[in-house]
Design an enzyme around this catalytic site. Sequence first.
Site, PDB file in Angstrom:
ATOM      1  N   TYR A 114       0.829  -1.207   0.000  1.00  0.00           N
ATOM      2  CA  TYR A 114       0.000   0.000   0.000  1.00  0.00           C
ATOM      3  C   TYR A 114       0.867   1.262   0.000  1.00  0.00           C
ATOM      4  O   TYR A 114       0.442   2.328   0.450  1.00  0.00           O
ATOM      5  CB  TYR A 114      -0.966  -0.010   1.185  1.00  0.00           C
ATOM      6  CG  TYR A 114      -2.217  -0.813   0.885  1.00  0.00           C
ATOM      7  CD1 TYR A 114      -3.412  -0.187   0.525  1.00  0.00           C
ATOM      8  CD2 TYR A 114      -2.195  -2.194   0.918  1.00  0.00           C
ATOM      9  CE1 TYR A 114      -4.539  -0.919   0.221  1.00  0.00           C
ATOM     10  CE2 TYR A 114      -3.322  -2.949   0.616  1.00  0.00           C
ATOM     11  CZ  TYR A 114      -4.495  -2.295   0.271  1.00  0.00           C
ATOM     12  OH  TYR A 114      -5.620  -3.033  -0.045  1.00  0.00           O
TER      13      TYR A 114
ATOM     14  N   GLY B  71     -10.172  -7.020  -3.689  1.00  0.00           N
ATOM     15  CA  GLY B  71      -8.837  -7.303  -4.184  1.00  0.00           C
ATOM     16  C   GLY B  71      -7.960  -7.962  -3.131  1.00  0.00           C
ATOM     17  O   GLY B  71      -7.159  -8.855  -3.435  1.00  0.00           O
ATOM     18  N   ASP B  72      -8.104  -7.536  -1.869  1.00  0.00           N
ATOM     19  CA  ASP B  72      -7.365  -8.171  -0.775  1.00  0.00           C
ATOM     20  C   ASP B  72      -7.807  -9.615  -0.599  1.00  0.00           C
ATOM     21  O   ASP B  72      -6.977 -10.504  -0.362  1.00  0.00           O
ATOM     22  CB  ASP B  72      -7.584  -7.388   0.523  1.00  0.00           C
ATOM     23  CG  ASP B  72      -7.063  -5.979   0.441  1.00  0.00           C
ATOM     24  OD1 ASP B  72      -5.853  -5.799   0.225  1.00  0.00           O
ATOM     25  OD2 ASP B  72      -7.863  -5.039   0.582  1.00  0.00           O
ATOM     26  N   CYS B  73      -9.115  -9.860  -0.703  1.00  0.00           N
ATOM     27  CA  CYS B  73      -9.638 -11.225  -0.612  1.00  0.00           C
ATOM     28  C   CYS B  73      -9.084 -12.083  -1.734  1.00  0.00           C
ATOM     29  O   CYS B  73      -8.659 -13.228  -1.514  1.00  0.00           O
ATOM     30  CB  CYS B  73     -11.166 -11.190  -0.649  1.00  0.00           C
ATOM     31  SG  CYS B  73     -11.938 -12.819  -0.565  1.00  0.00           S
TER      32      CYS B  73
END
Length: 478
Positions: free
Chosen positions: A140, A253-255
């Site tokens: 990030y 997107g993290d999943c």
Amino acid sequence: MSTGTPLLVVGDALLDRDLVGTAERLAPDAPVPVLDGCRELLRPGGAALAALLAARAGRSVTLVAPLGTDAASRQVRALLEPLVTLVTLPLDGPLPEKTRVMAGGRPVVRLDQGTGRAAGPCERALRAVAEAPAVLVADYARGAAEVLREVLAACAPHTALVWDPHPRGGPPVPGARLVTPTGEEARRFAGDGAADGDSLGAVARTAAELVRRWRAVSVAVTLGRRGALLCQGDGPLVVPAASQHSGDACGAGDCFAATAAGLLGDGALPAEAVQGAVAAATRYVAEGGARTATTGPSSTAVPGVPVPEADALHLARRVRAASGTVVAAGGCFDLLHAGHVSLLQQARGLGDCLIVCLNSDASVRRRKGEGRPFTPLRDRIRVLQALQCVDAVAVFEEDTPEGLLSRLRPHVWVKGGDYAVEQLPEAAQLASWGGQAVLLPYLDGRSSTLLATRAAAGLAAARRTTAPAGASPPVERR
């Protein structure tokens, strides 16, 4: 109980906050909406959300991220520590916070604060990366990936390393097993090498350019409702989403990245990992997206491992809480064929999730006789989980699924066949809680028994054709 390969998540933690209410009027002193009934919801953000989602899926997860002693860092620790092991990097400044003001389920404005960045590595973090069997870098652009870049590059050739890049972060290390940019990010990363447009052909050419430029094993470009496109330098593989949902996609997107990293760590091929990741991200949005990011079990299962009933029950509760429709279908699904797939795809279209109630091996044997099932339970589970239309699988030991249905309490129970709904033994049970049993058309001429019979006949014919003239038939040895 943790299952699957342990996962190490490296990246920048954030604190995400939603201010949720309704906006039905404008302020008298300015033409801006007034948020009524406002309530605050907190969740881990950034790499911390990816770690939480992987842990909720039943995986053992360690998060390496910068955290300090400021209030936001303390809140993230409290949200994670019941499920995630923390290895903290030094943080220079307050932890970044992102606040969304939500009216009627839609963001109105986002407020960002906190300028904290990773101040450097630490010995414990370096050791954790070097020893991890599976690593997700959730970049990030707050420095965590950069301060650990050297050790990440060293472990890439022998580790299941997934890199979720950020436009303001550095490129992934060479040799990353999978890189997961969005379509827009892929075009920005490729620069002049990006193909024009957002057609699948253009995305494929851009992905191939990134595989070459990053020296990655594979690149999966996530395309939102269209699913994902996987490129390994040759012909692309498109993995469409089984269904489309208009819910909150924040964190999808993290999943996706966390699921893919875990599956690669378990030994899946990139194509298998991307298929599982698309299915998991689709479920995540269907269940409510970011607002479901609280501690507790998840419906995501490890392929081929007998599925705890609690996972299916948890999914059913979440979908009902979001005013969605829970659909269930049952059967042996021995030698999965086109008739099964057609039935399950139609069933998924009737609601917001599909739970398959699967007979155990002993249950199949009692119903079908000795010699059945042809396919053991673990393999039947794995094949069903590979279907994007299936959101969860629950196994029952009894001859009929009535007990499981009473716990799941689906809105719709699906069967295939040509008999009347009134003849379904589950119809009255569904009606008792306001549910409905329905029949769906079944493809003629498809059945596991017929497939087995044809296979046996073909084998016998092949033996007759290849046996020498005058030879005695083979003797079966028991």
